[in-house]
Motif scaffolding. Structure first.
Motif, PDB file in Angstrom:
ATOM      1  N   LYS A 175       0.943  -1.272  -0.059  1.00 33.80           N
ATOM      2  CA  LYS A 175      -0.021  -0.126  -0.006  1.00 33.80           C
ATOM      3  C   LYS A 175       0.924   1.326   0.141  1.00 33.80           C
ATOM      4  O   LYS A 175       0.542   2.208  -0.358  1.00 33.80           O
ATOM      5  CB  LYS A 175      -0.937  -0.028   1.131  1.00 33.80           C
ATOM      6  CG  LYS A 175      -0.260  -0.018   2.529  1.00 33.80           C
ATOM      7  CD  LYS A 175      -1.349  -0.194   3.739  1.00 33.80           C
ATOM      8  CE  LYS A 175      -0.359  -0.374   4.940  1.00 33.80           C
ATOM      9  NZ  LYS A 175      -1.465  -0.585   6.031  1.00 33.80           N
ATOM     10  N   GLU A 176       2.093   0.995   0.388  1.00 32.23           N
ATOM     11  CA  GLU A 176       2.852   2.287   0.229  1.00 32.23           C
ATOM     12  C   GLU A 176       3.147   2.937  -1.156  1.00 32.23           C
ATOM     13  O   GLU A 176       3.574   4.055  -1.064  1.00 32.23           O
ATOM     14  CB  GLU A 176       4.302   1.988   0.877  1.00 32.23           C
ATOM     15  CG  GLU A 176       4.115   1.647   2.367  1.00 32.23           C
ATOM     16  CD  GLU A 176       3.798   0.278   2.879  1.00 32.23           C
ATOM     17  OE1 GLU A 176       3.772   0.210   4.019  1.00 32.23           O
ATOM     18  OE2 GLU A 176       3.535  -0.376   1.922  1.00 32.23           O
ATOM     19  N   ASN A 177       3.036   2.076  -2.090  1.00 29.92           N
ATOM     20  CA  ASN A 177       3.185   2.598  -3.579  1.00 29.92           C
ATOM     21  C   ASN A 177       1.996   3.157  -3.876  1.00 29.92           C
ATOM     22  O   ASN A 177       1.591   3.553  -5.131  1.00 29.92           O
ATOM     23  CB  ASN A 177       3.619   1.510  -4.330  1.00 29.92           C
ATOM     24  CG  ASN A 177       5.193   1.304  -4.242  1.00 29.92           C
ATOM     25  OD1 ASN A 177       5.832   2.443  -4.046  1.00 29.92           O
ATOM     26  ND2 ASN A 177       5.669   0.177  -4.535  1.00 29.92           N
ATOM     27  N   SER A 192      -3.867   5.788   2.994  1.00 28.87           N
ATOM     28  CA  SER A 192      -3.469   6.512   4.007  1.00 28.87           C
ATOM     29  C   SER A 192      -2.252   5.686   4.867  1.00 28.87           C
ATOM     30  O   SER A 192      -2.683   4.446   5.386  1.00 28.87           O
ATOM     31  CB  SER A 192      -4.505   7.035   5.062  1.00 28.87           C
ATOM     32  OG  SER A 192      -3.941   7.536   6.044  1.00 28.87           O
ATOM     33  N   VAL A 193      -1.086   5.962   4.666  1.00 23.44           N
ATOM     34  CA  VAL A 193       0.103   5.357   5.389  1.00 23.44           C
ATOM     35  C   VAL A 193       0.847   6.025   6.131  1.00 23.44           C
ATOM     36  O   VAL A 193       1.288   7.338   5.755  1.00 23.44           O
ATOM     37  CB  VAL A 193       1.006   4.525   4.145  1.00 23.44           C
ATOM     38  CG1 VAL A 193       2.031   3.753   4.588  1.00 23.44           C
ATOM     39  CG2 VAL A 193       0.101   3.827   3.184  1.00 23.44           C
ATOM     40  N   ARG A 252       5.165   6.702   4.989  1.00 21.77           N
ATOM     41  CA  ARG A 252       5.347   6.086   3.662  1.00 21.77           C
ATOM     42  C   ARG A 252       6.548   5.931   3.197  1.00 21.77           C
ATOM     43  O   ARG A 252       7.070   4.978   2.685  1.00 21.77           O
ATOM     44  CB  ARG A 252       4.332   6.730   2.764  1.00 21.77           C
ATOM     45  CG  ARG A 252       4.343   6.414   1.472  1.00 21.77           C
ATOM     46  CD  ARG A 252       3.582   7.285   0.580  1.00 21.77           C
ATOM     47  NE  ARG A 252       2.169   7.670   0.969  1.00 21.77           N
ATOM     48  CZ  ARG A 252       1.272   6.768   0.656  1.00 21.77           C
ATOM     49  NH1 ARG A 252       1.281   5.940  -0.125  1.00 21.77           N
ATOM     50  NH2 ARG A 252      -0.036   7.165   1.167  1.00 21.77           N
ATOM     51  N   TYR A 253       7.494   7.011   3.400  1.00 20.18           N
ATOM     52  CA  TYR A 253       8.784   6.937   2.936  1.00 20.18           C
ATOM     53  C   TYR A 253       9.854   6.964   4.062  1.00 20.18           C
ATOM     54  O   TYR A 253      11.077   7.520   4.055  1.00 20.18           O
ATOM     55  CB  TYR A 253       9.007   8.535   2.278  1.00 20.18           C
ATOM     56  CG  TYR A 253       7.920   8.439   0.978  1.00 20.18           C
ATOM     57  CD1 TYR A 253       8.021   7.582   0.065  1.00 20.18           C
ATOM     58  CD2 TYR A 253       7.068   9.621   1.124  1.00 20.18           C
ATOM     59  CE1 TYR A 253       6.960   7.947  -0.970  1.00 20.18           C
ATOM     60  CE2 TYR A 253       6.275   9.888   0.089  1.00 20.18           C
ATOM     61  CZ  TYR A 253       6.159   8.827  -0.973  1.00 20.18           C
ATOM     62  OH  TYR A 253       5.336   8.955  -2.063  1.00 20.18           O
TER      63      TYR A 253
END
Length: 105
Positions: free
Chosen positions: A9-11, A16-17, A20-21
């Motif tokens: 889901k990070e990509n 909503s993460v 994320r990075y």
């Protein structure tokens, strides 16, 4: 280099993460992938300064060594895939070692 997106889901920019990075993170769907920069640009601002914009993704990069021959056209001689946090220069040596030497009999 070809970009290969990891399963996670990070990509997905719509998901909503939290963090994320975060490059220390390990993705549950693909624990071997890494975070890297797909594209980076510098944009000049009205005041003359520059603002860097980076497009980041989780995944892999695949490099190829290819040649064009008159009888067959494009031919892939070697392929090498690494986690996406590796730089482009890291692809050269493994690809070069797999290319057959036409002068060696």
């Amino acid at each position: 280099m070809k970009h290969i997106y990891a399963w996670g889901k990070e990509n997905n920019p719509r998901a909503s993460v939290k963090e994320r990075y975060d490059k220390t993170k390990v993705l549950a769907g693909d624990p071997d992938c890494k975070l890297g920069v797909k594209r980076s640009t510098n944009r000049e601002q009205p005041d003359g300064s520059t603002k860097e914009k980076k497009e980041m993704l989780w995944g892999y990069g695949s490099g190829v060594a290819a040649a064009t021959t008159p009888d067959y056209g494009d031919v892939v001689l070697a392929e090498h895939t690494l986690p996406f946090d590796e730089g482009d220069v890291r692809y050269f040596q493994p690809l070069y070692q797999h290319i057959p030497n036409p002068y060696h009999c």
